[in-house]
Design a protein around this motif. Structure first.
Motif, PDB file in Angstrom:
ATOM      1  N   LYS A 186       0.828  -1.205   0.000  1.00 20.05           N
ATOM      2  CA  LYS A 186       0.000   0.000   0.000  1.00 20.05           C
ATOM      3  C   LYS A 186       0.865   1.260   0.000  1.00 20.05           C
ATOM      4  O   LYS A 186       0.564   2.227  -0.692  1.00 20.05           O
ATOM      5  CB  LYS A 186      -0.963   0.017   1.190  1.00 20.05           C
ATOM      6  CG  LYS A 186      -2.106  -0.957   1.092  1.00 20.05           C
ATOM      7  CD  LYS A 186      -2.891  -0.819  -0.196  1.00 20.05           C
ATOM      8  CE  LYS A 186      -3.858   0.334  -0.165  1.00 20.05           C
ATOM      9  NZ  LYS A 186      -4.678   0.425  -1.389  1.00 20.05           N
ATOM     10  N   LYS A 229       3.859   1.549  -1.200  1.00 21.86           N
ATOM     11  CA  LYS A 229       4.463   1.634  -2.527  1.00 21.86           C
ATOM     12  C   LYS A 229       3.446   2.197  -3.523  1.00 21.86           C
ATOM     13  O   LYS A 229       3.781   3.059  -4.342  1.00 21.86           O
ATOM     14  CB  LYS A 229       4.933   0.246  -2.959  1.00 21.86           C
ATOM     15  CG  LYS A 229       5.782   0.235  -4.186  1.00 21.86           C
ATOM     16  CD  LYS A 229       6.303  -1.169  -4.456  1.00 21.86           C
ATOM     17  CE  LYS A 229       7.162  -1.208  -5.696  1.00 21.86           C
ATOM     18  NZ  LYS A 229       7.668  -2.559  -5.950  1.00 21.86           N
ATOM     19  N   GLU A 230       2.190   1.721  -3.435  1.00 22.17           N
ATOM     20  CA  GLU A 230       1.129   2.232  -4.304  1.00 22.17           C
ATOM     21  C   GLU A 230       0.919   3.730  -4.080  1.00 22.17           C
ATOM     22  O   GLU A 230       0.780   4.492  -5.033  1.00 22.17           O
ATOM     23  CB  GLU A 230      -0.197   1.500  -4.054  1.00 22.17           C
ATOM     24  CG  GLU A 230      -0.258   0.111  -4.598  1.00 22.17           C
ATOM     25  CD  GLU A 230      -1.541  -0.610  -4.190  1.00 22.17           C
ATOM     26  OE1 GLU A 230      -2.523   0.057  -3.765  1.00 22.17           O
ATOM     27  OE2 GLU A 230      -1.565  -1.852  -4.288  1.00 22.17           O
ATOM     28  N   GLU A 231       0.858   4.136  -2.800  1.00 22.96           N
ATOM     29  CA  GLU A 231       0.657   5.549  -2.472  1.00 22.96           C
ATOM     30  C   GLU A 231       1.797   6.407  -3.020  1.00 22.96           C
ATOM     31  O   GLU A 231       1.573   7.499  -3.542  1.00 22.96           O
ATOM     32  CB  GLU A 231       0.531   5.740  -0.955  1.00 22.96           C
ATOM     33  CG  GLU A 231      -0.757   5.216  -0.368  1.00 22.96           C
ATOM     34  CD  GLU A 231      -1.979   5.948  -0.892  1.00 22.96           C
ATOM     35  OE1 GLU A 231      -1.950   7.191  -0.977  1.00 22.96           O
ATOM     36  OE2 GLU A 231      -2.965   5.260  -1.229  1.00 22.96           O
ATOM     37  N   LYS A 232       3.005   5.895  -2.911  1.00 26.50           N
ATOM     38  CA  LYS A 232       4.167   6.642  -3.412  1.00 26.50           C
ATOM     39  C   LYS A 232       4.077   6.806  -4.929  1.00 26.50           C
ATOM     40  O   LYS A 232       4.345   7.878  -5.463  1.00 26.50           O
ATOM     41  CB  LYS A 232       5.443   5.894  -3.007  1.00 26.50           C
ATOM     42  CG  LYS A 232       6.690   6.707  -3.082  1.00 26.50           C
ATOM     43  CD  LYS A 232       7.859   5.927  -2.492  1.00 26.50           C
ATOM     44  CE  LYS A 232       9.083   6.794  -2.399  1.00 26.50           C
ATOM     45  NZ  LYS A 232      10.210   6.080  -1.808  1.00 26.50           N
ATOM     46  N   GLN A 233       3.657   5.728  -5.605  1.00 27.14           N
ATOM     47  CA  GLN A 233       3.503   5.785  -7.061  1.00 27.14           C
ATOM     48  C   GLN A 233       2.418   6.796  -7.440  1.00 27.14           C
ATOM     49  O   GLN A 233       2.582   7.565  -8.382  1.00 27.14           O
ATOM     50  CB  GLN A 233       3.153   4.409  -7.624  1.00 27.14           C
ATOM     51  CG  GLN A 233       4.303   3.426  -7.643  1.00 27.14           C
ATOM     52  CD  GLN A 233       5.417   3.908  -8.537  1.00 27.14           C
ATOM     53  OE1 GLN A 233       6.422   4.433  -8.057  1.00 27.14           O
ATOM     54  NE2 GLN A 233       5.250   3.751  -9.840  1.00 27.14           N
ATOM     55  N   LYS A 234       1.297   6.805  -6.711  1.00 23.23           N
ATOM     56  CA  LYS A 234       0.206   7.745  -6.989  1.00 23.23           C
ATOM     57  C   LYS A 234       0.686   9.174  -6.805  1.00 23.23           C
ATOM     58  O   LYS A 234       0.368  10.059  -7.612  1.00 23.23           O
ATOM     59  CB  LYS A 234      -0.989   7.481  -6.062  1.00 23.23           C
ATOM     60  CG  LYS A 234      -1.802   6.269  -6.438  1.00 23.23           C
ATOM     61  CD  LYS A 234      -2.951   6.087  -5.461  1.00 23.23           C
ATOM     62  CE  LYS A 234      -3.704   4.799  -5.701  1.00 23.23           C
ATOM     63  NZ  LYS A 234      -4.768   4.572  -4.712  1.00 23.23           N
ATOM     64  N   GLN A 235       1.451   9.403  -5.738  1.00 24.88           N
ATOM     65  CA  GLN A 235       1.963  10.758  -5.488  1.00 24.88           C
ATOM     66  C   GLN A 235       2.897  11.197  -6.607  1.00 24.88           C
ATOM     67  O   GLN A 235       2.867  12.343  -7.049  1.00 24.88           O
ATOM     68  CB  GLN A 235       2.669  10.821  -4.139  1.00 24.88           C
ATOM     69  CG  GLN A 235       1.720  10.773  -2.963  1.00 24.88           C
ATOM     70  CD  GLN A 235       2.459  10.711  -1.624  1.00 24.88           C
ATOM     71  OE1 GLN A 235       3.667  10.652  -1.575  1.00 24.88           O
ATOM     72  NE2 GLN A 235       1.678  10.724  -0.542  1.00 24.88           N
ATOM     73  N   LYS A 236       3.740  10.285  -7.094  1.00 26.31           N
ATOM     74  CA  LYS A 236       4.645  10.611  -8.207  1.00 26.31           C
ATOM     75  C   LYS A 236       3.845  10.941  -9.461  1.00 26.31           C
ATOM     76  O   LYS A 236       4.165  11.878 -10.185  1.00 26.31           O
ATOM     77  CB  LYS A 236       5.603   9.447  -8.485  1.00 26.31           C
ATOM     78  CG  LYS A 236       6.767   9.351  -7.543  1.00 26.31           C
ATOM     79  CD  LYS A 236       7.692   8.221  -7.963  1.00 26.31           C
ATOM     80  CE  LYS A 236       8.857   8.069  -7.016  1.00 26.31           C
ATOM     81  NZ  LYS A 236       9.727   6.950  -7.402  1.00 26.31           N
ATOM     82  N   SER A 237       2.795  10.159  -9.716  1.00 20.18           N
ATOM     83  CA  SER A 237       1.947  10.405 -10.891  1.00 20.18           C
ATOM     84  C   SER A 237       1.275  11.754 -10.795  1.00 20.18           C
ATOM     85  O   SER A 237       1.228  12.516 -11.774  1.00 20.18           O
ATOM     86  CB  SER A 237       0.860   9.340 -11.010  1.00 20.18           C
ATOM     87  OG  SER A 237       1.359   8.175 -11.535  1.00 20.18           O
ATOM     88  N   ARG A 238       0.725  12.069  -9.628  1.00 20.68           N
ATOM     89  CA  ARG A 238       0.062  13.357  -9.428  1.00 20.68           C
ATOM     90  C   ARG A 238       1.058  14.498  -9.615  1.00 20.68           C
ATOM     91  O   ARG A 238       0.743  15.515 -10.232  1.00 20.68           O
ATOM     92  CB  ARG A 238      -0.558  13.424  -8.030  1.00 20.68           C
ATOM     93  CG  ARG A 238      -1.836  12.655  -7.909  1.00 20.68           C
ATOM     94  CD  ARG A 238      -2.502  12.946  -6.558  1.00 20.68           C
ATOM     95  NE  ARG A 238      -3.236  11.766  -6.146  1.00 20.68           N
ATOM     96  CZ  ARG A 238      -3.079  11.103  -5.018  1.00 20.68           C
ATOM     97  NH1 ARG A 238      -2.209  11.512  -4.133  1.00 20.68           N
ATOM     98  NH2 ARG A 238      -3.788  10.032  -4.757  1.00 20.68           N
ATOM     99  N   SER A 270       1.774  14.918 -13.347  1.00 17.56           N
ATOM    100  CA  SER A 270       0.656  15.502 -14.109  1.00 17.56           C
ATOM    101  C   SER A 270       0.487  16.982 -13.787  1.00 17.56           C
ATOM    102  O   SER A 270       0.038  17.749 -14.622  1.00 17.56           O
ATOM    103  CB  SER A 270      -0.643  14.734 -13.843  1.00 17.56           C
ATOM    104  OG  SER A 270      -1.040  14.891 -12.506  1.00 17.56           O
TER     105      SER A 270
END
Length: 117
Positions: free
Chosen positions: A94, A96-105, A108
């Motif tokens: 979770k 790791k997923e949150e970190k990936q989402k933050q990088k994506s945001r 963008s």
């Protein structure tokens, strides 16, 4: 482990703990001065032998209860450690997923929209 098996194990633990409680309730500390031949020359061999037999029964009962309880609790410990390790794994996923989402945001937000592209 199924829920009924866990309930059965918990019931067994309670029974063992109750047995241990009963053993400990009737257990009396020994008064060594009463049975030490050096301090009480009138103490008989038969009396000391009978106390020894009672202690042997007590030792066996305590040891058996302890071993059964230890086995049940060890199983609980193993299961609980596995559950904790699984939670650590899930938490890591979770995070790791949150970190990936933050990088994506963040990516963008930094991109500029150009009408010609």
């Amino acid at each position: 482990m199924s829920e009924s098996n866990m309930d059965n194990n918990n019931t067994r633990k309670i029974v063992i703990l109750n047995e241990l409680t009963e053993i400990l309730k009737v257990r009396e500390p020994m008064d060594y001065s009463e049975i030490n031949p050096a301090l009480n020359p009138n103490v008989g061999v038969e009396y000391i032998a009978s106390l020894d037999e009672k202690k042997e029964v007590e030792v066996k009962a305590l040891q058996q209860a302890w071993e059964q309880l230890e086995e049940l609790l060890f199983n609980d410990l193993q299961i609980t450690l596995q559950e904790k390790n699984q939670l650590v794994t899930y938490l890591g996923q979770k995070l790791k997923e949150e970190k990936q989402k933050q990088k994506s945001r963040a990516r963008s937000r930094t991109q500029v929209w150009r009408p010609n592209e």
